[in-house]
Design a protein around this motif. Structure first.
Motif, PDB file in Angstrom:
ATOM      1  N   MET A  90      33.942  39.146  39.290  1.00 18.92           N
ATOM      2  CA  MET A  90      34.323  40.663  39.482  1.00 18.92           C
ATOM      3  C   MET A  90      35.764  40.722  38.487  1.00 18.92           C
ATOM      4  SD  MET A  90      35.676  42.192  42.987  1.00 18.92           S
ATOM      5  CE  MET A  90      36.245  40.914  43.756  1.00 18.92           C
ATOM      6  N   ASN A  91      35.991  41.738  37.725  1.00 20.16           N
ATOM      7  CA  ASN A  91      37.280  42.096  36.991  1.00 20.16           C
ATOM      8  C   ASN A  91      37.758  43.108  37.641  1.00 20.16           C
ATOM      9  OD1 ASN A  91      39.399  42.700  35.312  1.00 20.16           O
ATOM     10  ND2 ASN A  91      38.387  41.802  33.383  1.00 20.16           N
ATOM     11  N   ILE A  92      38.497  43.158  38.624  1.00 18.28           N
ATOM     12  CA  ILE A  92      39.080  44.348  39.377  1.00 18.28           C
ATOM     13  C   ILE A  92      39.778  45.318  38.540  1.00 18.28           C
ATOM     14  CG2 ILE A  92      40.506  45.262  41.140  1.00 18.28           C
ATOM     15  CD1 ILE A  92      39.874  42.814  42.847  1.00 18.28           C
ATOM     16  N   ALA A  93      40.681  44.744  37.425  1.00 14.22           N
ATOM     17  CA  ALA A  93      41.529  45.759  36.676  1.00 14.22           C
ATOM     18  C   ALA A  93      40.597  46.524  35.518  1.00 14.22           C
ATOM     19  CB  ALA A  93      42.564  44.878  36.044  1.00 14.22           C
ATOM     20  N   ALA A  94      39.673  45.594  35.201  1.00 16.82           N
ATOM     21  CA  ALA A  94      38.837  46.300  34.298  1.00 16.82           C
ATOM     22  C   ALA A  94      37.980  47.472  34.978  1.00 16.82           C
ATOM     23  CB  ALA A  94      37.800  45.346  33.420  1.00 16.82           C
ATOM     24  N   ASP A  95      37.448  47.074  36.048  1.00 16.84           N
ATOM     25  CA  ASP A  95      36.501  48.008  36.622  1.00 16.84           C
ATOM     26  C   ASP A  95      37.277  49.281  36.938  1.00 16.84           C
ATOM     27  OD1 ASP A  95      34.310  46.079  36.420  1.00 16.84           O
ATOM     28  OD2 ASP A  95      34.423  45.530  38.415  1.00 16.84           O
ATOM     29  N   VAL A  96      38.358  49.090  37.495  1.00 18.15           N
ATOM     30  CA  VAL A  96      39.232  50.329  38.149  1.00 18.15           C
ATOM     31  C   VAL A  96      39.749  50.955  36.843  1.00 18.15           C
ATOM     32  CG1 VAL A  96      41.698  50.713  38.933  1.00 18.15           C
ATOM     33  CG2 VAL A  96      40.241  49.317  40.317  1.00 18.15           C
ATOM     34  N   ASP A 104      36.221  42.597  52.942  1.00 15.42           N
ATOM     35  CA  ASP A 104      36.250  41.398  51.912  1.00 15.42           C
ATOM     36  C   ASP A 104      35.034  41.264  51.014  1.00 15.42           C
ATOM     37  OD1 ASP A 104      34.486  40.668  53.857  1.00 15.42           O
ATOM     38  OD2 ASP A 104      35.306  38.771  54.194  1.00 15.42           O
ATOM     39  N   THR A 105      34.049  42.332  51.123  1.00 19.30           N
ATOM     40  CA  THR A 105      33.259  42.274  49.994  1.00 19.30           C
ATOM     41  C   THR A 105      33.530  42.889  48.572  1.00 19.30           C
ATOM     42  OG1 THR A 105      32.699  44.520  50.780  1.00 19.30           O
ATOM     43  CG2 THR A 105      31.604  42.495  51.965  1.00 19.30           C
ATOM     44  N   GLU A 106      33.037  42.603  47.568  1.00 18.66           N
ATOM     45  CA  GLU A 106      33.190  43.159  46.247  1.00 18.66           C
ATOM     46  C   GLU A 106      33.363  44.659  46.211  1.00 18.66           C
ATOM     47  OE1 GLU A 106      31.697  43.069  41.887  1.00 18.66           O
ATOM     48  OE2 GLU A 106      31.445  41.235  43.018  1.00 18.66           O
TER      49      GLU A 106
END
Length: 154
Positions: free
Chosen positions: A1-7, A121-123
């Protein structure tokens, strides 16, 4: 999971830039979803489950149910979290038959189907909250920009 990229990708897909109003976001979401968006205060949401809002996607309308709150910013964050789920396409498996939903009572089967997302706490929940925070920052930036414009130009 790449939060910054997905956002960042979700924000780019939205196409509103780095600053926009809450109303601009709601209009963009309706256009993107190709159906109306209705936001309803619903005191019947189960607070003991930690549910602050639910997104009920139907073929004709998207409905966001929110627990009532005296804080406009708090309510907005609840809505932004649900809009983030829409932007991230987290509801593809949640399509609800409008006949199943009678407001303000939510049938138990529908509620159980939606409560799967209560685990923070899930992705998907982490990603939706990160995107909701980014949406909130863009709205705050727009409001601050409008305020500065008024201060300078009256």
């Amino acid at each position: 999971m790449n939060i910054a990229a997905d956002v960042a990708a979700a924000m780019d897909d939205l196409g509103l830039g780095d600053e926009f109003s809450y109303d601009d976001l709601l209009a963009a979401m309706q256009s993107r979803q190709e159906r109306p968006l209705t936001i309803v205060d619903c005191a019947e949401l189960p607070p003991r489950e930690g549910i602050n809002a639910l997104w009920l996607p139907t073929e004709r309308v998207d409905v966001v149910l929110c627990v009532p709150t005296d804080s406009a910013l708090h309510r907005q964050q609840f809505v932004l979290h649900e809009l983030a789920h829409m932007l991230l396409n987290h509801g593809d498996d949640l399509l609800v038959d409008p006949c199943d939903v009678l407001f303000p009572d939510i049938p138990p089967a529908t509620l159980r189907r939606l409560l799967r997302r209560q685990h923070l706490d899930t992705e998907p929940e982490i990603l939706a909250e990160a995107l909701a925070d980014r949406l909130a920052a863009a709205i705050r930036g727009s409001a601050a920009h409008e305020s500065r414009f008024s201060e300078i130009f009256g």
